[in-house]
Structure formats: C-alpha cells, structure tokens
Design an enzyme around this catalytic site. Structure first.
Site, PDB file in Angstrom:
ATOM      1  N   ASP A 119       0.763  -1.247   0.000  1.00 34.13           N
ATOM      2  CA  ASP A 119       0.000   0.000   0.000  1.00 34.13           C
ATOM      3  C   ASP A 119       0.806   1.317   0.000  1.00 34.13           C
ATOM      4  OD1 ASP A 119      -1.815  -2.011   0.234  1.00 34.13           O
ATOM      5  OD2 ASP A 119      -3.047  -1.057   1.755  1.00 34.13           O
ATOM      6  N   GLU A 158      -3.011  -7.672  12.867  1.00 34.61           N
ATOM      7  CA  GLU A 158      -2.635  -7.358  11.489  1.00 34.61           C
ATOM      8  C   GLU A 158      -1.173  -6.938  11.394  1.00 34.61           C
ATOM      9  OE1 GLU A 158      -4.613  -3.892   9.941  1.00 34.61           O
ATOM     10  OE2 GLU A 158      -4.507  -4.603   7.867  1.00 34.61           O
TER      11      GLU A 158
HETATM   12  C1  6A9 Z   1     -10.658  -1.271   3.195  1.00 33.86           C
HETATM   13  C2  6A9 Z   1     -12.268  -0.859   4.970  1.00 33.86           C
HETATM   14  C3  6A9 Z   1     -14.595  -1.944   7.573  1.00 33.86           C
HETATM   15  C4  6A9 Z   1      -4.281  -4.222   3.499  1.00 33.86           C
HETATM   16  O1  6A9 Z   1      -5.255  -8.160   4.308  1.00 33.86           O
HETATM   17  C5  6A9 Z   1      -5.925  -7.587   3.270  1.00 33.86           C
HETATM   18  C6  6A9 Z   1      -5.177  -6.367   2.755  1.00 33.86           C
HETATM   19  C7  6A9 Z   1      -3.775  -6.759   2.287  1.00 33.86           C
HETATM   20  O2  6A9 Z   1      -3.875  -7.529   1.120  1.00 33.86           O
HETATM   21  C8  6A9 Z   1      -2.923  -5.574   1.986  1.00 33.86           C
HETATM   22  O3  6A9 Z   1      -1.619  -5.993   1.685  1.00 33.86           O
HETATM   23  N1  6A9 Z   1      -5.129  -5.351   3.816  1.00 33.86           N
HETATM   24  C9  6A9 Z   1      -2.881  -4.628   3.155  1.00 33.86           C
HETATM   25  O4  6A9 Z   1      -2.088  -3.534   2.867  1.00 33.86           O
HETATM   26  C10 6A9 Z   1      -6.489  -4.894   4.221  1.00 33.86           C
HETATM   27  C11 6A9 Z   1      -7.184  -4.183   3.091  1.00 33.86           C
HETATM   28  C12 6A9 Z   1      -8.525  -3.651   3.376  1.00 33.86           C
HETATM   29  C13 6A9 Z   1      -8.989  -2.808   2.217  1.00 33.86           C
HETATM   30  C14 6A9 Z   1     -10.412  -2.399   2.268  1.00 33.86           C
HETATM   31  C15 6A9 Z   1     -12.069  -1.187   3.536  1.00 33.86           C
HETATM   32  C16 6A9 Z   1     -13.437  -1.572   5.519  1.00 33.86           C
HETATM   33  O5  6A9 Z   1     -13.439  -1.514   6.926  1.00 33.86           O
END
Ligand code: 6A9
Length: 783
Positions: free
Chosen positions: A515, A753
């Site tokens: 990100d 996380e």
């Molecule tokens: C946001 C918010 C209720 C971010 O683990 C999933 C991903 C990874 O693939 C990525 O590398 N996470 C990491 O940087 C979480 C991504 C969530 C995005 C959507 C919506 C909703 O909240």
C-alpha cells in the site's frame, strides 16, 4: 465497414474484462459432490454461522445479547464479528476445516462456547450435525440471564421453504423445511443444562441476508410472565412487509429466541430427513452426553494430527505454546468461507464498472471482523499453512481462485462476493481494475506444494488438478510478464499509482500489497519496482518446475527465470551504487512534505463565521525538481526482495551487506521482528495524508517476516561466506517473532494485522488470523 469493424473491435475489448478464461473449469466436484465438506462454518463474518457450499445456501447462525445491555438500534446484539463489540476475545480453539470446530468467546461476564460436529455417515445431502452453545458466567458480576437467538434464513434465490413448528403442534418443535441441495430437514433445540426463562420466535420475511439483525430488532416486543417479570421477546408469525400483507407470505427468516439463566447449554441439531420411508425411524444426531463424547473424540484426533503435522511438542514447545499454535491454525481454517456473487470490475475499454461473472469462492480470509472476504495475495500466504494441514482443502481453494481468471489472464485482487461481503466494504473500494496486479503469491504456495508436499501431491489424482491448472497459471504468468513490464527489458512496475494527486505524500501502490510503502515520489511509466521483478522471477522459476513435473515445454521458463535472477543484471537495474542497497528506480525526490495551504482571507472567514469552518486539506509540496534515480532512501521490505525470494547469490557481497543492514536496530531490526521501513528513511512513520496514518512505513508485518525467516533459513544451509551470519540472524528473528506474537496473544486474546516496531504491541485490526497465522510454520520451522 471499417467503422463497423472498429466498433465491433471495441465491443470485443469491452467484454474481455468479464469474460472467463476459455478452458475446462478448475472446480470439477462442487456442492454435494464433496459431501464431507458440504456443511461448514463457511460464514466467517458471523461469530457463529453455518451454511453449505452451495451458491444460494440456506444459512443459519447465532445472535445473542445480555438483556440488561440491549441498546437503541439493536446495540448489544452480537451477530457479525465487529471490533466495535469489544469482546474480550473470540476464536476457534479447534477446527479441522472439515468435520468439527470449537470456539471460545469472552463477552464478559459471560463465556460462550460454540462447537459443532458433523455426522455425514449414511445420509444423503451431506448429512446431519449438532451444534452446541454453552454459556457460563465467569465473574461474580450480577448479570444472570442471556438471550440466545438461532436463526434459519433463505437467500433470496434459495429454492425451498421453511416453517416454524411450535410446541403445541409437535412433540419436537423447531424449524422444518425443504430446500434444493438439502432435501427435507429438521432443526431442533435441546436445552441440556440450565433454566429457560422465556422462549419466543419470529417467522417473517427479511429483505436481505445483510439485514437479519435489523429485521430481528425491529420485531422485538416486551412480554411479561405470570409473576410480572418482563422479557424482551419475538412476536411469532409476521407475514407482512411494511405493515401490508405480503404478496408472498412464505417466511424466509425464522429466529428462535431463548432467554435463560446462566449457566446454560443448548444443543441444536440439524437432521436430514429425506430418503426414509414412512414409519421408518430416522437416526438422530447425538445430543447431550453423546454429543460431548463425539466432540471429545474429534478434539483428540485433531490434537494428534496437529502434533503429527507440526511436531511442536516434540520440538520442545510448552503446552501453552502448542495451544497458541493450534488456535492460530484453527482460526485460519475456521475463517474459511464460501462466497457467491460477482465482483465489480472496470477496464479502460468500459465506460463504467461492469459485473464480473457470478462465481463461488471458497477461500480463507485475512480477518473475520474487518476483511471477511478473499484477498488474492493474502491467500497465497494462507496456502502455505493450509497445505501443511490438509492439501486437498488448499487445492480446492486454488481451484476456486483460478476459476476467477478472465480471458486476459487476470484475477481481481479483492473478492467482494454476495450481499453480506458487500455490506462490509465502503463503496469506493468495490471496483477492481484489470490493469492492476497483486503479488502472485500462489506461486509461493505452488512452490511449497512442489517441494515440501511433493509425495502427497503425486497421489490420489491430485496431479490431474495441476494439469487443469497448468494453462491457467500459464495465462496468469503471461499476464504479469506482459502487462506489468517496464520500458527496459527485465524491469516491471505496479500499475495503478496516482500520478496527478497532490494529496498524498507518496502516491500509494495498492496493487503491490504494500500500500503506502514509499516508492518514487513522482509516478511515471519509467519506474522500476524491485519487488514486482522478484515476484515475476519467482513465478518463472515455479512455472519451470511445474512444467518439468507435468512433462510440458519448460525451456522458456527456465530461461526467463535465469534471466531474471541473474545477479549481474539485477544489480545493474536495482542496486544503488553509493548506498549499495537494492531499490526501486524512478522520478524521485526526498524533498516532499504535507503542508496546509494558507486559509482564506480574514474578511471571508468572518462571513463564514457561523458555519462549520473547515481548514483546507493538507497538500504535498515538493522542494526540488525530482530526477530519475534509485529510491534508496526507502530502505525496507522492498529492498529485501532479492533476499526474501532467495534470488541473491549465496556468496554475493551484497547479501552480506543486506544481512548487516537488516540486523541493524537503526534500520530494520527490532526485538519483535523486522520493521517495514528503516528508521532512517525520511518517510519512516510518516502519514500519507492527514487522514492516512503510516501502514507499511514502520510497523512489523508477519507475511514478510515469514519470508525473511524462510530465506535466512535457506541461506544458512548453503556453505559459504554468508551461512553463519544467516543462521545466527535466523535464530534471533524466529525467537523475536514467535515470542512477541505469543506475548501479544496472551495480553490481548488475538493475533494482529501488524505489530508496533517500538513496543511490539498488536495494531491494525484484530483478530487477524490470515497471514499472521504463518507463525505456526515459524514455530515448526516448515518453510
Ligand atoms: C478497506 C475498509 C470496515 C491491506 O489483508 C488484506 C489487505 C492486504 O492484502 C494488503 O496488503 N489489507 C494490506 O495492505 C487490508 C485491506 C482492506 C482494504 C479495504 C475497507 C473496511 O473496513
């Protein structure tokens, strides 16, 4: 004619984004053709919910509340996992991904245990199961009663019907029904222990599966018993919508509420009643003591298999550590969901987003509360642990994901399928673009299958799955290797960075998965992204091995892999000559800052005095002209990729340099794992906008740390100038990671996380038993 064919061509381009890859499907045995995995806890976004692996499955689930805590708008009712519920902890302590699970939920003063065991034997339609919900008061707090709600609901497309059967109508009340894929069935309730204070039900039409809690809450009524005790309960049959008689009076939502004195134990049985002749007695799923016994047997089998697979006890891990590892695995498996629906996608050829084709997805999820849906690059990490537990579950997951490949060779990154999944995602995140990639981590999973699990892979027709997969991974590989390439041969760049914004300190590259990790300050098409190059090199190598195994033409893949892993070429494209660090390259300056533009003139402010005056948003200002250069001021995870994916020559002097730099506490080393960005980097822990806190700019992430440990372990085994150092750092890193994740789990009840690089504290969302669960492999040293 020319114009007509031009428009025809445009139409063709427009439809490519949502046209499936034209080849035999990957999933060949779906639904009831896999009876032992038909039913399951495939609704990870609920605290406890059951459904089948059918596109439009009937669903069941639990809600509960403490009557004294019920608030306006249904506050206090637990249903979907929400961090806002602030439970003291919840998670599966045992779950095998197939036949049973046990979950503990701390909702103080109560402790709930939810478990289920499946009994598929000798029945059609995936058989029967029993679920148990037991509640204890673990404190001396005064709350004495709890309301448990178990519901049965039909998806708007389920072919079937359900009805409530009351005590007066039948000696065995419950919910009876019939549905396609299930045949006839009965759901019944058995109070095993404790005193029921009040019982009521609701049978009605819910507008959507995403609105069950609202529907329930809007029907609550106050009741009083003979002694004048007041209860909140449900009104029974309500076959109208918005006060009007419904045109379709068939209920699609039946909820049974039992208010009971704690301690209380309730068994719920699901029984398939098809295929029996009249008068024949139908064997019932066990309850009470018999259930307890079958659950104990499952637990014992599970613990034995866990030890067989990971040998943690044998390695000297304490019972507490083993329990922690079992929980981590169980939560990854218990987080596996079955989703159905279509993504919303867009290409440069479509004016607006268009729906992808409808498809099922069987997948684990990163987080049951925050991200209860499939994420492409997360899933490759999940696959490392899942395949070590149950190779067939993992192959099935891979099959489902690769059925989502389109004709271009693209798989959307984030899978938001079905109304429940959609309800958890803000609108601006829904559309997926076919220009954007995400790290092809399924090649990591495949590599592990081809090496550590080679023997299992060659048995039971599993190679046939790889045969079907082959053309699809070929197309996927080609998609990466062509659409993501850079201007210079052997360079690649993540698409999707915003080149025009001045809101972001450093425009994000969401497609990279990292990100907000700092890249060249000014995105251009000339950029070279080191991590992507390494991912594609890894992919080429795995394509080569897979081709060899299946007897396909492997030469071009070996060539590509050796071209991309050649260290001379790598160094020329990505090694910054002065710092001798590996880096991205692009149009860049370190002289960037977020600043608030000057406010309006004072007279204007006066005029706005009575309104909510908002400060103008901070904007990026650039202090000097950017130039093309290596982005080596951003030392961190990206710089480690040649090491992480084991592409550095084992005797390279730059490997020595990298090992020393990552071991340096002023750069990446902490007592809790490797931080994502060097403390010395100008963007270390900097916000990307005033609303966007640092994410991959300091905190410790476990997926990358897992890769680091794996690589150190690998280099430690190759005799040469770096082996001793790699071994030493490996041992320290492993201890730090396992120690801290365990400590944080004990402290907070969750896996997280990310972990804070100064305190080690868990941050971001919880529970996060996606790739953080690879801690089990770290403990087992299975790489
Ligand atoms: C946001 C918010 C209720 C971010 O683990 C999933 C991903 C990874 O693939 C990525 O590398 N996470 C990491 O940087 C979480 C991504 C969530 C995005 C959507 C919506 C909703 O909240």
């Amino acid at each position: 004619l020319a114009i007509a064919s031009y428009f025809g061509y445009l139409g063709y381009l427009e439809t490519r984004v949502n046209t499936p890859f034209d080849h035999q499907k990957m999933v060949v045995h779906a639904g009831l053709e896999q009876p032992d995995r038909y039913w399951g806890s495939y609704r990870p976004l609920t605290y406890f919910g059951m459904k089948t692996r059918d596109p439009h499955s009937l669903v069941m689930g639990l809600m509960w509340y403490t009557p004294s805590n019920l608030g306006p708008g249904g506050q206090g009712i637990r249903h979907w996992c929400e961090q806002g519920d602030k439970l003291d902890s919840y998670g599966w302590t045992h779950h095998d991904g197939r036949s049973f699970g046990v979950q503990e939920i701390q909702d103080l003063p109560f402790e709930l245990k939810t478990s289920f065991v499946k009994y598929p034997e000798g029945k059609q339609y995936g058989g029967d199961w029993t679920a148990r919900i037991s509640v204890r008061n673990t404190t001396r707090a005064w709350d004495k009663s709890i309301s448990l709600i178990w519901y049965v609901a039909l998806d708007e497309r389920t072919n079937g019907h359900i009805k409530y059967v009351s005590d007066d109508k039948s000696p065995e009340p419950g919910v009876y029904g019939e549905a396609q894929g299930l045949g006839e069935f009965q759901v019944r309730f058995h109070a095993v222990k404790g005193k029921i204070l009040h019982k009521s039900y609701l049978s009605t039409v819910a507008p959507s599966l995403a609105k069950l809690k609202d529907t329930l809450f809007s029907h609550f009524r106050a009741f009083a018993d003979k002694r004048g005790n007041r209860f909140i309960g449900l009104p029974g049959e309500i076959v109208s919508q918005n006060g009007l008689p419904s045109s379709n009076p068939e209920p699609n939502f039946i909820a049974i509420q039992i208010t009971a004195e704690v301690d209380f134990t309730l068994d719920i049985t699901y029984q398939s009643t098809s295929g029996f002749s009249l008068g024949e007695s139908i064997p019932k799923p066990p309850t009470g003591r018999a259930y307890q016994d079958s659950l104990q047997a499952k637990i014992a089998q599970f613990e034995q298999r866990f030890e067989d697979r990971f040998q943690l006890k044998q390695k000297g891990h304490s019972p507490e550590e083993v329990r922690f590892a079992r929980n981590a695995l169980s939560n990854l498996l218990g987080g596996i969901g079955y989703f159905y629906g279509s993504s919303r996608v867009q290409s440069v050829y479509t004016k607006n987003p268009v729906p992808y084709w409808k498809a099922p997805l069987y997948t684990a999820v990163p987080s049951r509360s925050f991200f209860p849906r499939g994420f492409l690059w997360d899933e490759g990490f999940h696959g490392l642990l899942i395949s070590a537990w149950d190779i067939d579950i993992e192959l099935d997951i891979i099959c489902h994901w690769f059925d989502l490949l389109n004709v271009e060779g693209w798989i959307p990154r984030e899978q938001i399928l079905g109304v429940e999944a959609l309800a958890k995602v803000p609108e601006e995140f829904v559309t997926q673009r076919n220009s954007n990639a995400n790290p092809p981590t399924f090649f990591l999973t495949l590599k592990k299958l081809l090496t550590s699990h080679r023997a299992e892979l060659s048995q039971n027709g599993r190679l046939a799955t790889l045969e079907r997969l082959y053309p699809r991974v070929q197309a996927w590989f080609n998609w990466f290797n062509t659409t993501q390439r850079g201007e210079v041969l052997g360079t690649y760049l993540w698409r999707g960075r915003n080149a025009t914004t001045t809101r972001e300190l450093n425009p994000k590259s969401l497609s990279s998965g990292l990100d907000d990790y700092p890249r060249a300050s000014h995105p251009t098409d000339k950029e070279r992204h080191l991590d992507l190059r390494c991912w594609i090199a890894l992919a080429a190598g795995v394509m080569a091995e897979l081709s060899t195994l299946l007897g396909k033409d492997d030469a071009k893949y070996y060539e590509t892999a050796s071209y991309l892993t050649d260290n001379v070429r790598l160094n020329r494209l990505h090694l910054a000559p002065y710092s001798e660090q590996y880096a991205d390259w692009g149009l860049h300056t370190d002289q960037v800052k977020l600043k608030r533009p000057p406010s309006m003139a004072p007279q204007q402010q006066q005029r706005h005095h009575h309104q909510h005056y908002q400060l103008p948003e901070m904007q990026r200002v650039t202090g000097e002209l950017p130039t093309y250069q290596f982005v080596d001021s951003a030392f961190g995870y990206v710089s480690l990729f040649p090491l992480l994916l084991e592409q550095l020559d084992h005797d390279s002097p730059y490997l020595t340099k990298l090992l020393n730099d990552l071991r340096d506490p002023e750069q990446l080393w902490t007592n809790y794992g490797l931080r994502s960005l060097s403390k010395r980097s100008p963007l270390y822990m900097q916000r990307n906008t005033e609303h966007d806190p640092p994410y991959w700019r300091g905190p410790i992430w476990i997926n990358i740390n897992y890769l680091a440990a794996k690589a150190l372990h690998h280099y430690g085994k190759i005799d040469g100038p770096n082996a001793a150092l790699a071994r030493q750092i490996y041992a320290e890193l492993r201890d730090n990671l396992v120690g801290n994740i365990l400590r944080q789990y004990k402290r907070s009840g969750y896996l997280w996380e990310q972990y804070d690089d100064t305190s080690g504290e868990g941050k971001g969302c919880n529970p996060f038993t996606g790739w953080t669960a690879t801690v089990v492999l770290l403990m087992a040293e299975q790489f």
